[in-house]
Enzyme design. Structure first.
Site, short mmCIF file in Angstrom:
data_model
loop_
_atom_site.label_atom_id
_atom_site.label_comp_id
_atom_site.label_asym_id
_atom_site.label_seq_id
_atom_site.Cartn_x
_atom_site.Cartn_y
_atom_site.Cartn_z
N LYS A 1 -5.68 17.32 -8.06
CA LYS A 1 -5.35 18.75 -8.14
C LYS A 1 -4.91 19.16 -6.76
O LYS A 1 -5.33 18.56 -5.78
CB LYS A 1 -6.61 19.54 -8.46
N HIS B 1 -7.07 23.73 -2.91
CA HIS B 1 -6.79 25.16 -2.86
C HIS B 1 -7.35 25.81 -1.60
O HIS B 1 -7.99 25.15 -0.79
CB HIS B 1 -7.18 25.87 -4.16
N HIS C 1 -10.84 25.35 -0.34
CA HIS C 1 -11.10 24.08 0.36
C HIS C 1 -10.53 24.10 1.76
O HIS C 1 -11.07 23.47 2.67
CB HIS C 1 -10.49 22.91 -0.43
N1 ARG Z 1 -15.70 19.85 -5.31
C1 ARG Z 1 -16.39 21.11 -5.35
C2 ARG Z 1 -15.39 22.22 -5.68
O1 ARG Z 1 -14.23 22.07 -5.45
C3 ARG Z 1 -17.06 21.44 -4.05
C4 ARG Z 1 -18.15 20.50 -3.65
C5 ARG Z 1 -19.03 21.03 -2.58
N2 ARG Z 1 -20.06 20.12 -2.20
C6 ARG Z 1 -21.15 19.87 -2.90
N3 ARG Z 1 -21.98 18.96 -2.46
N4 ARG Z 1 -21.40 20.49 -4.02
O2 ARG Z 1 -15.79 23.27 -6.17
#
Ligand code: ARG
Length: 566
Positions: free
Chosen positions: A124, A127, A130
Site C-alpha cells: 500500500k 500514508h 506513517h
Molecule cells: N502498521 C500499523 C498501521 O499502519 C502500525 C503499527 C504500529 N506498531 C505497532 N507495534 N502496533 O496502522
C-alpha cells in the site's frame, strides 16, 4: 544550565537544607530580572515565614557563597545574574572544548530504549500518518542516542493479515497483466481495489482469498507464499527510497509476520493468567471492569486466526525478553489510542511489573491546506509526490535567492526535505499539522529553511573570517555583553535535549532552535563580527562558531541537514 544551575542548586541546598532534587531553578519571566530564578514558596512551611521575607534573608547568604553570580530578592523570588565575562567564558569554552559532543552525555548508558516507529503496511502507499511516525520516531531515537542510551529502532511492518490473502488471490488471478518492476505500489493498490469490487458480485472470490490467507498462516511453501515474499520485497524497496531521502534507518525491520511462530505461545501465556474468556466464539480479554466503555481485547477470532493485537502482544513479550527495555515506545497515530490502552490494561492484568515502561507516543494528523491528502476522498497524495513538490518549490526559491549557488540541486533537496520535517516537528506532536506550502518553505518565520539559513549565514561569516585571516587574536570575552541572551540559550542546550527525550517531544528542540536563531540573527544584524578590534572579532567569531555548532546539532537531532551555504 551547565555549571551555573548546579552551583546555584548546591548553594541553595546548603542555605536551606532542601535536597537538591527539590530545588526548581527556573528562567525568570522577564529576562531583565535575571538569568535564573528560585521561587521561595516551597520554603514557607519549613521556615514559617512569608516567601518575600525568606527571599530577602537568603539573598545575602547566597551572594557570599556564589562568586560571579549575583543574587537579588524580588518579591517571593530570588533572581540570579551571572557575571557577563564568566558567562561568556564558561559557555564558549565548554562548547568549543566539547565540539560536536556538546549537549550529549552518558546518562543513559546501560539502558535500552526500544522505539517502534514508521511501521507502514506493505503493498500500500505509505500514508502521511506513517510519514509523521517516521519523522518523529527517528528524532526520538537520535535524542536518546545523544544521551548515551542503547536504542533499538524497530520497523514493525504490517505484512500480515487477511488482506494479504486477498492480494495474493488477486495476483493469482490477474497477476500476468501486471508490471510490478516499475512503480508497483499503485498497481497493487488498484489490484486490491478491483478484487474488493468484484468480490461483491462473485462471492467465490472471498473464499479464494480466505483460502489463500489460511495457506499463508499454515506456513506452507508454495505459490502463495512466494507471492507474499515478493510483495514484501517490492514494498521494502519502495519504502527504502523514502527512508533514504529522509535520512532514516532502522536497527530491526521486523514485520508482524516475524511473530507468526510465537502466536500460539502468546495466546497461551495470556490465557494462563486466567483473564481471558470466550465471547461469541472468539477469545477475548474483557476490560469493562476497568472502563465500562472499553471494548474487549480480541486475541483470536472464531475461525482461529489471530489479529493485529495478538501480534503486538507477541512482539512486546519478545522485546522485553530480548532487551529488558527501560522504555518501549510506540510512535503511532492517536487514532490507535484505544488499541494501546487495551494492550496496556491487558499487560497490567497479567501483573507484569514492566507495564509502565510501555508507552504509546501518539501524534495528531497531517492535513494538506488544500485538503487533498486523505484516502477517503479517493485522492491519495503519494509521499514521494509530497517530497518532490517540496524539493521543486525549494529549488525555485533557492535559485531566486542565490542564483550563483554551486550544487544548488543538492541544496534544494536539503531545504525541501528539511522544510517538511521541521514543519512536522515544530509543534507539539499531539497537535494536527496543516500543510500550507507558502508557510512551510518560507525563509522567514518559524520554518526549517529559516533555521537552515541562519546556520548557513553563520558558516559564511566563518568562511569570510578565514579568507581574511581574521580571528587569530586572543578573544576578549568580557566584550560579549550584548550577546548574553544567546549565551544563556546555548548553555541550556543539554537540558533541552534531556527534556525533549524524556517527553519524547521533538518540538522542544525545534522551538528552542527557533528562539536561538531569533536571538542570533538579531545579534548579527546589530553587531559586526569582522573587521573589529582583533580581540573583539575573535570573541565574536567564537560565539558564531558556538551558535553554528549548536544549531547544526539541534537540526541533526530533528533529522534536518544543516547546509553551510544556501
Ligand atoms: N502498521 C500499523 C498501521 O499502519 C502500525 C503499527 C504500529 N506498531 C505497532 N507495534 N502496533 O496502522
Amino acid at each position: 544550565m551547565l555549571v551555573f544551575v548546579d552551583r546555584i542548586r548546591a548553594a541553595l541546598t546548603e542555605a536551606t537544607g532542601l535536597p537538591s532534587d527539590q530545588i526548581r531553578v527556573e528562567q525568570p519571566r522577564d529576562a531583565a530580572l535575571g538569568d535564573f530564578a528560585f521561587p521561595c514558596f516551597p520554603l514557607a512551611k519549613v521556615k514559617r515565614a512569608a516567601p518575600p521575607a525568606i527571599a530577602a534573608e537568603l539573598a545575602g547568604e547566597l551572594n557570599a557563597n556564589l562568586p560571579g553570580i549575583e543574587a537579588v530578592a524580588t518579591g517571593p523570588y530570588i533572581n540570579f545574574r551571572v557575571d557577563r565575562t564568566l558567562l561568556a567564558t564558561t559557555v564558549v569554552e565548554s562548547i568549543l572544548d566539547q565540539d560536536s559532543a556538546f549537549g550529549t552525555s552518558q546518562e543513559g548508558a546501560g539502558k535500552t530504549i526500544v522505539i517502534d516507529f514508521s511501521s507502514p503496511n506493505i503493498a500500500k502507499p505509505m500514508h502521511v500518518g506513517h510519514l509523521r511516525s517516521t519523522i518523529i520516531g527517528a528524532s526520538i531515537q537520535r535524542m536518546h542516542d545523544a544521551l548515551g542510551y542503547k536504542t533499538v529502532g524497530v520497523n514493525h511492518i504490517g505484512d500480515w493479515g487477511s488482506q494479504f490473502g486477498k492480494l495474493c488471490a488477486a495476483i493469482a488471478r490477474w497477476g500476468d497483466e501486471l508490471d510490478l518492476d516499475n512503480d508497483p505500489i499503485p498497481a497493487l493498490l488498484a489490484l486490491y481495489v478491483r478484487y474488493h469490487e468484484e468480490e461483491e458480485a462473485d462471492p467465490s472470490l472471498a473464499d479464494e482469498a480466505r483460502a489463500a490467507f489460511r495457506e499463508l498462516e499454515s506456513g506452507a511453501e508454495g505459490k502463495i507464499r512466494d507471492t507474499w515474499k515478493r510483495l514484501t520485497e517490492l514494498s521494502l524497496r519502495e519504502l527504502n527510497k523514502i527512508y533514504e531521502r529522509l535520512g532514516v534507518s532502522f536497527d530491526l525491520i521486523r514485520g508482524e509476520s516475524f511473530y507468526e511462530s510465537m502466536l500460539d505461545q502468546t495466546v497461551e501465556r495470556i490465557e494462563s493468567t486466567g483473564i481471558t474468556s470466550i465471547s461469541e466464539g472468539a477469545l477475548v480479554v474483557d476490560l469493562s471492569e476497568f472502563d465500562k466503555k472499553l471494548p474487549p481485547c480480541l486475541l483470536r477470532k472464531t475461525d482461529g486466526t489471530t489479529l493485529y493485537a495478538t501480534r503486538d502482544f507477541a512482539a512486546v513479550f519478545h522485546r522485553w525478553e530480548e532487551f529488558a527495555f527501560e522504555r518501549c515506545l510506540y510512535v503511532v497515530a492517536a487514532q490507535q489510542k484505544l488499541h494501546f490502552r487495551q494492550m496496556k490494561i491487558v499487560l497490567e492484568r497479567m501483573q507484569l511489573d514492566w507495564v509502565e515502561r510501555v508507552e504509546h507516543i501518539d501524534f495528531g494528523m497531517l492535513r494538506l491546506g488544500e485538503g487533498k491528502m486523505s484516502t477517503r476522498e479517493g485522492k491519495i497524495v503519494f509521499l514521494e509526490e509530497l517530497l518532490d513538490r517540496a524539493v521543486s518549490e525549494a529549488r525555485t526559491i533557492v535559485s531566486e535567492k542565490n542564483p550563483d549557488l554551486a550544487k544548488s540541486a543538492d541544496v534544494a533537496e536539503i531545504v525541501g526535505i528539511g522544510a517538511v520535517i521541521f514543519h512536522d516537528l515544530k509543534k507539539e506532536r499531539i497537535k494536527d499539522v496543516v500543510f500550507d506550502w507558502n508557510e512551510v518553505l518560507s525563509f522567514e518565520g518559524e520554518t526549517g529553511p529559516y533555521v537552515q539559513y541562519t546556520h548557513a549565514r553563520l558558516a559564511s561569516i566563518l568562511r569570510k573570517a578565514e579568507a581574511l585571516g581574521e580571528g587569530g587574536a586572543e578573544a576578549d570575552y568580557s566584550r560579549l555583553d550584548e550577546a548574553a541572551p544567546i549565551l544563556l540559550a546555548l548553555g541550556r542546550f543539554p537540558d533541552v535535549i534531556r527534556s525533549a527525550a524524556q517527553h519524547c517531544e521533538p518540538s522542544e528542540i525545534a522551538q528552542y532552535l527557533l528562539s536561538l536563531c531569533r536571538e542570533t540573527s538579531s545579534w548579527y544584524s546589530r553587531e559586526r563580527v569582522l573587521g573589529q578590534e582583533p580581540s573583539l572579532t575573535a570573541a565574536r567569531l567564537s560565539l558564531v562558531r558556538c551558535a553554528k555548532l549548536v544549531i547544526g546539532k539541534g537540526l541533526q537531532l530533528l533529522g534536518v541537514v544543516a547546509p553551510d551555504e544556501m
